[in-house]
Design a protein around this motif. Structure first.
Motif, short mmCIF file in Angstrom:
data_model
loop_
_atom_site.label_atom_id
_atom_site.label_comp_id
_atom_site.label_asym_id
_atom_site.label_seq_id
_atom_site.Cartn_x
_atom_site.Cartn_y
_atom_site.Cartn_z
N ARG A 63 0.82 -1.21 0.00
CA ARG A 63 0.00 0.00 0.00
C ARG A 63 0.86 1.27 0.00
NH1 ARG A 63 -5.31 -0.61 -1.51
NH2 ARG A 63 -5.83 -2.77 -1.03
N PHE A 64 2.15 1.13 -0.18
CA PHE A 64 3.00 2.31 -0.28
C PHE A 64 2.62 3.08 -1.54
CE2 PHE A 64 6.99 0.51 2.07
CZ PHE A 64 6.28 0.54 3.25
N ASP A 65 2.26 4.33 -1.40
CA ASP A 65 2.04 5.12 -2.60
C ASP A 65 3.40 5.61 -3.13
OD1 ASP A 65 2.75 7.18 -0.91
OD2 ASP A 65 0.97 8.38 -1.25
N GLU A 66 3.40 6.26 -4.27
CA GLU A 66 4.67 6.62 -4.92
C GLU A 66 5.51 7.55 -4.05
OE1 GLU A 66 7.69 6.24 -7.27
OE2 GLU A 66 5.83 5.10 -7.53
N ARG A 67 4.86 8.48 -3.37
CA ARG A 67 5.61 9.43 -2.55
C ARG A 67 6.27 8.72 -1.38
NH1 ARG A 67 3.66 13.16 1.44
NH2 ARG A 67 5.22 14.74 1.89
N PHE A 68 5.53 7.84 -0.72
CA PHE A 68 6.11 7.12 0.39
C PHE A 68 7.23 6.21 -0.08
CE2 PHE A 68 6.75 3.73 3.36
CZ PHE A 68 6.68 4.35 4.58
N ARG A 69 7.03 5.54 -1.21
CA ARG A 69 8.06 4.64 -1.73
C ARG A 69 9.35 5.40 -2.00
NH1 ARG A 69 6.87 -0.06 -3.72
NH2 ARG A 69 4.75 0.62 -4.18
N ARG A 70 9.22 6.62 -2.52
CA ARG A 70 10.40 7.43 -2.81
C ARG A 70 11.14 7.79 -1.51
NH1 ARG A 70 7.96 11.07 -5.18
NH2 ARG A 70 7.93 12.72 -3.62
N ILE A 71 10.40 8.19 -0.50
CA ILE A 71 11.02 8.52 0.78
C ILE A 71 11.71 7.29 1.36
CG2 ILE A 71 10.60 9.24 3.17
CD1 ILE A 71 8.22 10.90 2.07
N TYR A 72 11.03 6.16 1.31
CA TYR A 72 11.59 4.91 1.84
C TYR A 72 12.88 4.55 1.12
CZ TYR A 72 12.02 -0.17 2.41
OH TYR A 72 12.49 -1.44 2.63
N GLU A 73 12.89 4.64 -0.19
CA GLU A 73 14.09 4.30 -0.95
C GLU A 73 15.23 5.27 -0.66
OE1 GLU A 73 12.65 4.15 -4.95
OE2 GLU A 73 11.79 2.14 -4.71
N GLU A 74 14.90 6.54 -0.45
CA GLU A 74 15.92 7.53 -0.11
C GLU A 74 16.54 7.23 1.26
OE1 GLU A 74 13.80 11.18 -0.41
OE2 GLU A 74 13.94 11.29 -2.61
N GLU A 75 15.72 6.79 2.21
CA GLU A 75 16.23 6.46 3.53
C GLU A 75 17.08 5.19 3.50
OE1 GLU A 75 16.35 8.30 6.22
OE2 GLU A 75 15.38 9.84 5.01
N LEU A 76 16.67 4.21 2.69
CA LEU A 76 17.51 3.03 2.50
C LEU A 76 18.86 3.41 1.93
CD1 LEU A 76 15.33 0.12 1.03
CD2 LEU A 76 16.35 0.28 3.30
N LEU A 77 18.85 4.32 0.96
CA LEU A 77 20.10 4.76 0.34
C LEU A 77 20.97 5.50 1.35
CD1 LEU A 77 21.81 4.97 -2.22
CD2 LEU A 77 20.53 7.05 -2.81
N ARG A 78 20.37 6.30 2.21
CA ARG A 78 21.13 7.01 3.24
C ARG A 78 21.85 6.00 4.13
NH1 ARG A 78 19.58 11.96 6.58
NH2 ARG A 78 17.40 11.53 6.15
N LEU A 79 21.12 4.97 4.59
CA LEU A 79 21.72 3.95 5.44
C LEU A 79 22.81 3.19 4.69
CD1 LEU A 79 21.86 2.26 8.01
CD2 LEU A 79 19.90 0.93 7.16
N ARG A 80 22.55 2.86 3.45
CA ARG A 80 23.53 2.13 2.66
C ARG A 80 24.82 2.93 2.50
NH1 ARG A 80 22.76 -1.60 -2.53
NH2 ARG A 80 24.85 -1.49 -3.41
N ARG A 81 24.71 4.23 2.25
CA ARG A 81 25.90 5.06 2.08
C ARG A 81 26.72 5.15 3.37
NH1 ARG A 81 23.00 9.71 -1.68
NH2 ARG A 81 23.43 8.72 -3.68
N ILE A 82 26.04 5.22 4.50
CA ILE A 82 26.75 5.22 5.78
C ILE A 82 27.54 3.92 5.94
CG2 ILE A 82 26.43 5.09 8.29
CD1 ILE A 82 24.07 7.03 7.95
N LEU A 83 26.91 2.80 5.61
CA LEU A 83 27.57 1.51 5.73
C LEU A 83 28.70 1.36 4.72
CD1 LEU A 83 24.38 -0.63 6.37
CD2 LEU A 83 26.23 -0.22 8.00
N GLU A 84 28.52 1.89 3.52
CA GLU A 84 29.60 1.84 2.52
C GLU A 84 30.80 2.66 3.00
OE1 GLU A 84 27.14 1.16 -1.66
OE2 GLU A 84 27.47 3.20 -0.92
N SER A 85 30.53 3.81 3.62
CA SER A 85 31.61 4.63 4.16
C SER A 85 32.34 3.88 5.27
CB SER A 85 31.05 5.95 4.69
OG SER A 85 32.06 6.76 5.23
N ALA A 86 31.59 3.18 6.12
CA ALA A 86 32.21 2.38 7.18
C ALA A 86 33.07 1.27 6.60
CB ALA A 86 31.12 1.80 8.09
#
Length: 203
Positions: A124-147
């Motif tokens: 039931r994620f609408d497009e706006r929520f999906r975009r926010i969710y994917e951006e937050e996943l990317l934020r976490l991923r970048r932190i882990l890649e930096s680590a």
């Protein structure tokens, strides 16, 4: 000009309805939940509910996107000026725990639709929520890649690390949900210790 008393009351009623919706949708799937249940949870008439939300779909979308917007704003503020990746990870974990501790009924709702979305099933994620969710996943991923780049965690698949980190956080939140007096730091420490003991750099 300031907000009128009438508008304040309207905003308060809307917030009450969203909290009621979070409780109902956490107990039931979208298809099972009804607007009547939300109105009863909020102790408000059906007309009052429909004045704010014309449909169940609109209510659900407003609920999840509102929570996502609040999380993103909180994370942006908390991470400002933090540069060390493990400290960034701890700060983000703290935001995650605080956000869901304050709205515990929203966590199972979020996890349910997140899993469906991640596995390519209908959510039931609408497009706006999906975009926010994917951006937050990317934020976490970048932190882990930096680590990883700094040798602070083992060089594993970044996608795996991201999912593993989320899984550990949610497991710790599940424990703390049964311990309402537990401090946020205890929940964060448990998650961080478990995650880093598993994927931390080997001596």
């Amino acid at each position: 000009m300031g907000v009128s008393r009438k508008e304040k009351e309207r905003q308060q009623r809307r917030a009450l309805l969203l909290e009621a919706a979070a409780a109902v949708f956490a107990r039931r799937t979208f298809d099972e939940a009804t607007m009547q249940e939300v109105a009863a949870e909020a102790e408000i008439g059906m007309q009052g509910l429909y004045e704010h939300f014309p449909s169940k779909q609109d209510l659900y979308e407003q609920l999840v996107t509102g929570r996502a917007d609040a999380f993103r704003a909180r994370a942006d503020e908390a991470l400002w000026g933090v540069v060390h990746p493990l400290e960034q990870l701890r700060v983000l974990a703290d935001v995650y725990v605080r956000h869901f501790r304050e709205t515990p009924m929203f966590l199972p709702l979020f996890i349910r639709d997140r899993v469906l979305s991640d596995w390519g099933l209908k959510s039931r994620f609408d497009e706006r929520f999906r975009r926010i969710y994917e951006e937050e996943l990317l934020r976490l991923r970048r932190i882990l890649e930096s680590a990883m780049d700094q040798g602070l965690v083992r060089a594993l698949d970044p996608g795996f690390l991201t999912r593993a980190c989320l899984g550990v956080l949610e497991a710790s939140l599940h424990v703390t949900h049964g311990l309402p007096e537990e401090e946020v730091n205890a929940c964060v420490n448990r998650a961080m210790d478990c995650f880093l003991s598993g994927v931390g750099a080997r001596p």
